[in-house]
Design a protein around this motif. Structure first.
Motif, PDB file in Angstrom:
ATOM      1  N   GLY A  65      32.296   8.319  61.514  1.00 13.28           N
ATOM      2  CA  GLY A  65      32.874   9.019  62.823  1.00 13.28           C
ATOM      3  C   GLY A  65      32.503   8.742  64.086  1.00 13.28           C
ATOM      4  O   GLY A  65      32.249   9.806  64.815  1.00 13.28           O
ATOM      5  N   ARG A  66      32.094   7.632  64.586  1.00 16.88           N
ATOM      6  CA  ARG A  66      31.402   7.372  65.929  1.00 16.88           C
ATOM      7  C   ARG A  66      32.087   6.174  66.922  1.00 16.88           C
ATOM      8  O   ARG A  66      32.638   5.206  66.808  1.00 16.88           O
ATOM      9  CB  ARG A  66      29.979   6.375  65.523  1.00 16.88           C
ATOM     10  CG  ARG A  66      29.137   7.245  65.043  1.00 16.88           C
ATOM     11  CD  ARG A  66      27.402   6.853  64.671  1.00 16.88           C
ATOM     12  NE  ARG A  66      27.675   5.333  64.358  1.00 16.88           N
ATOM     13  CZ  ARG A  66      27.066   5.134  62.649  1.00 16.88           C
ATOM     14  NH1 ARG A  66      26.777   6.634  61.855  1.00 16.88           N
ATOM     15  NH2 ARG A  66      27.352   4.267  62.086  1.00 16.88           N
ATOM     16  N   ARG A  90      33.917  10.678  57.771  1.00 17.86           N
ATOM     17  CA  ARG A  90      33.913  11.584  58.159  1.00 17.86           C
ATOM     18  C   ARG A  90      35.357  12.216  58.686  1.00 17.86           C
ATOM     19  O   ARG A  90      35.188  13.617  58.764  1.00 17.86           O
ATOM     20  CB  ARG A  90      32.552  11.713  59.858  1.00 17.86           C
ATOM     21  CG  ARG A  90      31.304  11.003  59.412  1.00 17.86           C
ATOM     22  CD  ARG A  90      30.589  12.354  58.463  1.00 17.86           C
ATOM     23  NE  ARG A  90      30.343  13.785  59.693  1.00 17.86           N
ATOM     24  CZ  ARG A  90      29.547  14.369  58.820  1.00 17.86           C
ATOM     25  NH1 ARG A  90      29.361  14.190  57.854  1.00 17.86           N
ATOM     26  NH2 ARG A  90      29.631  15.040  59.607  1.00 17.86           N
ATOM     27  N   ASP A  91      36.132  11.525  59.198  1.00 17.50           N
ATOM     28  CA  ASP A  91      37.267  11.857  59.387  1.00 17.50           C
ATOM     29  C   ASP A  91      38.073  12.570  57.993  1.00 17.50           C
ATOM     30  O   ASP A  91      38.897  13.452  58.587  1.00 17.50           O
ATOM     31  CB  ASP A  91      38.229  11.512  59.899  1.00 17.50           C
ATOM     32  CG  ASP A  91      38.256   9.041  59.452  1.00 17.50           C
ATOM     33  OD1 ASP A  91      37.356   9.115  58.078  1.00 17.50           O
ATOM     34  OD2 ASP A  91      39.082   8.670  59.533  1.00 17.50           O
ATOM     35  N   SER A 116      37.432  15.701  57.347  1.00 12.35           N
ATOM     36  CA  SER A 116      37.784  16.930  57.795  1.00 12.35           C
ATOM     37  C   SER A 116      39.300  17.232  56.879  1.00 12.35           C
ATOM     38  O   SER A 116      39.551  18.307  56.589  1.00 12.35           O
ATOM     39  CB  SER A 116      37.992  16.686  59.315  1.00 12.35           C
ATOM     40  OG  SER A 116      38.866  15.974  59.685  1.00 12.35           O
ATOM     41  N   GLU A 166      34.519  24.221  58.443  1.00 19.00           N
ATOM     42  CA  GLU A 166      33.564  23.224  57.911  1.00 19.00           C
ATOM     43  C   GLU A 166      34.211  22.455  58.502  1.00 19.00           C
ATOM     44  O   GLU A 166      33.793  20.933  59.386  1.00 19.00           O
ATOM     45  CB  GLU A 166      33.356  23.484  56.654  1.00 19.00           C
ATOM     46  CG  GLU A 166      32.420  22.134  56.128  1.00 19.00           C
ATOM     47  CD  GLU A 166      31.601  22.308  54.847  1.00 19.00           C
ATOM     48  OE1 GLU A 166      31.257  21.346  54.883  1.00 19.00           O
ATOM     49  OE2 GLU A 166      32.217  23.426  54.399  1.00 19.00           O
ATOM     50  N   ALA A 194      34.476  21.700  62.126  1.00 21.69           N
ATOM     51  CA  ALA A 194      33.303  21.549  62.644  1.00 21.69           C
ATOM     52  C   ALA A 194      33.105  20.217  62.165  1.00 21.69           C
ATOM     53  O   ALA A 194      32.785  19.139  63.481  1.00 21.69           O
ATOM     54  CB  ALA A 194      32.227  21.923  62.336  1.00 21.69           C
ATOM     55  N   VAL A 195      33.490  19.117  60.876  1.00 18.92           N
ATOM     56  CA  VAL A 195      33.333  17.915  61.092  1.00 18.92           C
ATOM     57  C   VAL A 195      34.887  17.422  61.986  1.00 18.92           C
ATOM     58  O   VAL A 195      33.716  16.223  62.709  1.00 18.92           O
ATOM     59  CB  VAL A 195      33.463  18.000  59.593  1.00 18.92           C
ATOM     60  CG1 VAL A 195      34.011  16.115  59.593  1.00 18.92           C
ATOM     61  CG2 VAL A 195      32.776  18.566  58.392  1.00 18.92           C
ATOM     62  N   THR A 204      35.576  17.984  64.643  1.00 16.46           N
ATOM     63  CA  THR A 204      34.820  18.715  65.890  1.00 16.46           C
ATOM     64  C   THR A 204      34.604  17.189  66.654  1.00 16.46           C
ATOM     65  O   THR A 204      33.448  17.054  67.287  1.00 16.46           O
ATOM     66  CB  THR A 204      34.444  19.764  66.661  1.00 16.46           C
ATOM     67  OG1 THR A 204      35.800  20.931  66.132  1.00 16.46           O
ATOM     68  CG2 THR A 204      34.104  19.509  67.845  1.00 16.46           C
ATOM     69  N   ARG A 205      32.860  16.952  65.114  1.00 14.92           N
ATOM     70  CA  ARG A 205      32.283  15.997  66.375  1.00 14.92           C
ATOM     71  C   ARG A 205      32.793  14.985  65.698  1.00 14.92           C
ATOM     72  O   ARG A 205      31.859  13.941  66.562  1.00 14.92           O
ATOM     73  CB  ARG A 205      31.025  16.226  64.739  1.00 14.92           C
ATOM     74  CG  ARG A 205      30.253  17.577  64.514  1.00 14.92           C
ATOM     75  CD  ARG A 205      28.507  17.396  63.720  1.00 14.92           C
ATOM     76  NE  ARG A 205      28.969  17.045  62.380  1.00 14.92           N
ATOM     77  CZ  ARG A 205      29.025  17.851  61.509  1.00 14.92           C
ATOM     78  NH1 ARG A 205      28.926  19.731  62.281  1.00 14.92           N
ATOM     79  NH2 ARG A 205      29.154  18.287  60.017  1.00 14.92           N
ATOM     80  N   CYS A 206      33.569  14.201  64.637  1.00 14.22           N
ATOM     81  CA  CYS A 206      34.010  13.410  65.344  1.00 14.22           C
ATOM     82  C   CYS A 206      35.132  12.810  65.384  1.00 14.22           C
ATOM     83  O   CYS A 206      35.553  11.889  65.714  1.00 14.22           O
ATOM     84  CB  CYS A 206      33.994  12.019  63.328  1.00 14.22           C
ATOM     85  SG  CYS A 206      35.633  13.333  62.338  1.00 14.22           S
TER      86      CYS A 206
END
Length: 1013
Positions: A706-707, A888-889, A892, A917, A920-921, A923-925
């Motif tokens: 997710g980076r 990570r994607d 979500s 949740e 949040a996930v 949005t982060r990735c």
């Protein structure tokens, strides 16, 4: 006679209470009870009972209390427990089973999951421990006992829940959490119990309560255990009755045969370990090489393993091995692998791993043995944060900083005493030592009374039973005199090297040669195949020298056909002149060829994309199928990781290229190391194509985690390098990966553009494998932006190419794309079949990250087919796989799918929690489509009109920005709800009323559109 401290301090004899006297006398007895069987120094007694400011006549007062305690014990039970005066202090002579706290701890230690035993342990408590006693020691002890009591209640509750009797735990757990609202293990246990009796909503309410308390009181969020229970409750995926007990690590190496001596060291370790739970137990065993530090630590660990019921961790930090010491981040990864559930995602950075490690061991009674440490900086991140663990570090360094900054207790492991050295020789050689005591004594001295050299000398003596010990000593004396003249080191070093040299003289040339070559072997462990490659011999020929080295104790077993070498012996072996520069090349040739063969078994369709490798001169293990290939790669990965930085730059580059697909999606720590070394190696030799290939691999790892920003940076850097090198094939690969980054973000139109550009390059180059991959991705994203005919055609062509190449991995991804098309066209049954087939294919290949995508797609298809319960189960399964194997994607996606399924099942609160949740996930990735999907889900479960409108409008704006058909469907949903919207045609503030309906992509089946949710 029964002593009680788990409540008021008291004594019972045959059911009758015996008066002890005033609180100060009770405190004296309590201190003696907690140290029962051990001498307690007078100063320590005074400090614990009277504190820092005792009265002037304190020793007389202590003696008076001791006298009265003796009298009470004698009157209560003549000949029973008693207090004796020892040099320097007093000792209470009593059996551990006569003291309630020791019975309590024994029950927990020996029966940690047995309900009846845990019941009996808890029944021993009679209120506040040491009730009525004052002072720092009493308070510290009470605090420790309360922690043990909490742990006991949690263990009891978990056992009851596993037995299906969760209801019986609720009252006790509720009382415990009311009394200690910040105790996370107790809160987690209560949540498990509430969930088990069908009160999931109450479990979530309790979580919110402790979340607020933690943030207000400590400024912290819940730890991993409590957070995991919360997530499991939200997913309806929390094991209850029948769940298996958590296994405990038992990593101590095998105990040393004929261990001798070290009584003083073992006694000191016992004394220090008695404080586990009350104060930090951190011990540093220091001493010269070969003194037996590791053997002593391991032997002691086996002796006391029952004191550490939650497990024993062991790790060789390679502080004095020929290569680089183990990095702290890698050490933490190894420790966490033993503590986390199988497949759990490893935290990415050292700080995150250290925090997770401290959390995992915080409430466990564990022994942590850190062997061969080099520096304080290497050890510091590996130290637990609580007092429940005992940590033993071995090092040749004194580690003064560990003592000064962390309160470590240094225990020196010196040479064996003369008596112990002679005893060890007798145990190893036999009665011959009795016949020649003088020769035995000299042999021990010639071996510097070090266990390592004593064992080598004993093995020589055993191998020459007809040779008198005096003659063997004479040979050793001559060898040492020669080395002493040649050596610039100290006498001890010369003596040790002489023993090694003397041991080798008894071996044949092939064995000596194998020993010398192993000194240059870069990995800590080897097997028969790698030794055959190193020596340039056949497998059968290599077994002879290997068996001889094992018999001579020059190498030691380290597993099934796995062997290691003491670092002192390895350093000596490296000193032996060996003019064979090709030896390591043979090892790398063996590993590269075997890796290539394993990859061909696992991923035959990509064989033409991997570098060609020359067949090795030595034997290779039989890898008859995909399972054996995967097992070999899994077993050899640590060795391969050690080999990557140690060979020629070309070796590191080839390792990275060969292992790309195997490392893709899992083994993130090893993958970053292998590909990172490849980047450095490629730069060192100016190979731009190899550097770009490795950058693509590292970029892929960033993408899966997710980076997105570093992933894109690596891909563009690779694209530029490929361009400079005139490598259009590499440029095509980089473009395809940039398309995947856009696809992960939900930007399907830019992704399709990148895939189209990459496909054109692959077409021009005639690369069928590249064409198949790009057609697969292109067809899938076209299905998501309503280009159904183009998508189907591209996926049909991709399937033909994958099948022609025998590329099952690619076939599975095509099935996912076709499954999405089937779902969009109103064929949920076909979609379910295709996704299930894809999941089975990925499972057979061991590619769990890709399997998660197929299972998540199966859940979406089942939701469309009106089976939300099945959908929820598969979304939960996919979520678990995503979390374990990276993606990570994907998390979500699965969370949003789970939210939609929960709403369809009639659980709007749980649905909202999952969507929140997911938001949040995502949005982060940076997964923009899933951000929109989460807002849409939150709008569906919200009751406040303003909240409904806000979430819908956010979803519509994001969908519209991405150019997705779901924007119009979401507008329709909002228009049919009873809230106002700012975008309504002709009137931004118009209120649109009508019956509330849901889109077919969501939890109900009454919608009219087939957009993606």
């Amino acid at each position: 006679m029964d002593f009680r401290v788990l409540g008021p301090v008291r004594l019972q004899v045959r059911g009758q209470a015996v008066a002890i006297g005033e609180p100060r006398r009770q405190a004296v007895l309590a201190v003696l009870l907690f140290e029962a069987g051990r001498t307690v120094g007078v100063d320590l007694l005074i400090d614990r009972v009277w504190g820092e400011s005792p009265p002037e006549q304190v020793r007389r007062s202590l003696q008076a209390h001791i006298t009265r305690i003796r009298r009470a014990l004698e009157q209560a039970d003549p000949g029973g427990a008693r207090v004796t005066r020892d040099p320097g202090g007093y000792r209470l002579v009593a059996r551990p089973d006569q003291v309630d706290v020791f019975r309590f701890r024994r029950l927990l230690r020996e029966h940690p999951a047995d309900v009846a035993s845990l019941d009996a342990a808890l029944e021993l408590w009679e209120g506040e421990p040491l009730a009525g006693l004052r002072g720092d020691w009493a308070e510290r002890t009470r605090r420790t006992l309360r922690q043990e009591y909490t742990a006991a209640i949690v263990a009891w509750a978990d056992a009851k829940i596993r037995d299906g009797d969760a209801a019986a735990t609720l009252t006790r757990l509720a009382e415990l959490t009311d009394e200690h609202p910040l105790q996370e293990p107790a809160a987690a246990a209560l949540m498990r119990a509430l969930y088990a009796v069908g009160r999931g909503a109450d479990a979530l309410t309790h979580y919110e309560r402790i979340l607020r308390a933690l943030r207000e009181e400590l400024g912290a969020d819940p730890g991993p255990e409590l957070a995991a229970v919360h997530e499991a409750v939200l997913r309806h995926d929390l094991p209850t009755a029948g769940a298996a007990a958590v296994p405990v690590p038992a990593q101590l190496p095998a105990d040393v045969a004929a261990f001798t001596g070290r009584a003083g060291v073992l006694a000191e370790l016992d004394r220090l370990a008695d404080g586990t739970g009350e104060e930090p137990v951190l011990v540093c065993l220091t001493g010269t090489a070969g003194a037996g530090k590791t053997a002593t630590a391991v032997h002691w660990g086996h002796r006391v393993r029952d004191r550490f019921p939650d497990g024993q961790l062991y790790l060789d930090l390679c502080g004095y091995a020929p290569g680089e010491p183990m990095r702290s981040s890698d050490a933490l990864a190894a420790l966490l692998s033993a503590l986390l559930p199988e497949g759990t995602r490893m935290p990415p950075g050292q700080a995150e791993r250290a925090a997770r490690f401290r959390t995992e061991v915080a409430s466990r009674r564990m022994l942590v043995l850190l062997d061969n440490a080099a520096t304080l900086e290497q050890i510091r991140p590996l130290l637990p944060g609580t007092h429940t663990c005992a940590v033993v570090v071995t090092s040749r360094d004194s580690l003064a900083g560990l003592v000064a900054l962390h309160g470590a207790h240094r225990v020196d492991v010196d040479r064996l005493s003369e008596a112990d050295a002679a005893c060890l020789l007798r145990r190893l050689i036999g009665t011959r030592v009795d016949a020649e005591p003088e020769a035995t004594a000299e042999l021990a001295e010639r071996c510097v009374r070090l266990p390592l050299t004593l064992r080598l000398a004993a093995e020589l003596a055993v191998s020459r039973p007809a040779t008198p010990l005096s003659r063997l000593v004479g040979e050793l004396r001559a060898a040492q005199q020669t080395l002493k003249l040649l050596s610039s080191g100290g006498d001890q070093r010369a003596a040790v090297r002489a023993v090694f040299s003397w041991s080798l003289r008894q071996l044949d040339e092939d064995t000596i040669r194998a020993f010398a070559l192993l000194g240059r072997y870069p990995a800590p462990v080897f097997d028969s195949y790698s030794l055959a490659a190193l020596t340039g011999s056949s497998f059968d020929e290599a077994r002879g020298p290997l068996d001889a080295l094992v018999r001579a104790h020059l190498v030691h077993p380290a597993g099934a056909d796995r062997y290691g070498m003491h670092d002192l012996l390895k350093a000596y072996a490296a000193e032996i002149e060996s003019d064979e520069p090709a030896a390591l090349d043979r090892v790398y040739g063996y590993y590269l060829a075997t890796i290539a063969a394993a990859m061909d078994r696992l991923y035959p369709g990509e064989a033409n994309r991997r570098p060609s490798v020359v067949s090795p001169e030595s034997a290779m293990p039989a890898l008859d199928d995909a399972d054996s290939a995967r097992d070999w790669l899994d077993a050899e990965l640590p060795t391969v990781q050690a080999l990557a930085p140690a060979g020629r730059p070309e070796h590191a580059v080839t390792l990275s290229a060969l292992l790309f697909r195997y490392l893709d999606g899992h083994h993130e720590t090893a993958a970053l190391a292998v590909h990172g070394h490849a980047i450095k190696a490629a730069r060192a030799i100016g190979d731009r194509v190899a550097e770009a290939d490795a950058l693509v691999a590292v970029g892929g790892l960033h993408m899966q985690a997710g980076r997105a920003a570093p992933a894109a940076s690596d891909m563009w850097a690779a694209y530029a390098l490929f361009g400079e090198a005139g490598n259009p094939l590499g440029q095509a690969r980089a473009l395809g990966n940039l398309g995947m980054i856009e696809e992960s973000a939900g930007r399907y139109r830019p992704a399709a553009d990148y895939y189209t550009r990459a496909l054109a390059l692959f077409n021009r180059l005639g690369d069928l494998t590249g064409q198949a991959h790009q057609l697969t991705r292109l067809g899938t994203v076209e299905a998501r932006i309503d280009r159904r005919e183009e998508g189907y055609e591209h996926l049909r062509r991709a399937m033909a190419l994958h099948r022609k190449a025998g590329h099952r991995f690619g076939e599975a991804w095509v099935k996912i794309g076709l499954g999405e098309l089937a779902a969009n066209e109103g064929g949920p049954a076909d979609s379910c079949r295709l996704h299930a087939e894809a999941a089975a294919l990925f499972g057979s290949l061991g590619h769990r990250g890709s399997e998660a995508w197929a299972i998540d797609g199966l859940g979406r298809a089942e939701a469309l087919d009106g089976r939300p319960v099945d959908a929820a189960a598969h979304h939960r399964q996919a979520l678990d796989l995503f979390r374990r194997h990276g993606g990570r994607d994907g998390e979500s996606w699965a969370l949003n799918g789970l939210g939609e399924a929960c709403l369809a099942c009639g659980y709007p609160d749980t649905a909202g929690a999952n969507h929140a949740e997911a938001l949040a996930v995502a949005t982060r990735c940076g997964c923009h489509e899933q951000i929109a999907r989460a807002h849409r889900g939150l709008a569906r479960v919200a009751s406040d009109p303003e909240t409904v409108r806000d979430h819908y409008e956010r979803a519509i704006a994001r969908y519209a920005e991405l150019g997705l058909p779901a924007a119009e469907c979401t507008k329709t949903e909002l228009a049919e709800s009873n809230v106002s919207c700012s975008w309504a045609e002709g009137s931004p503030g118009a209120t649109i009323r009508g019956p509330r309906r849901t889109c077919r992509s969501g939890p109900a089946r009454n919608r009219t559109c087939r957009c993606r949710p």
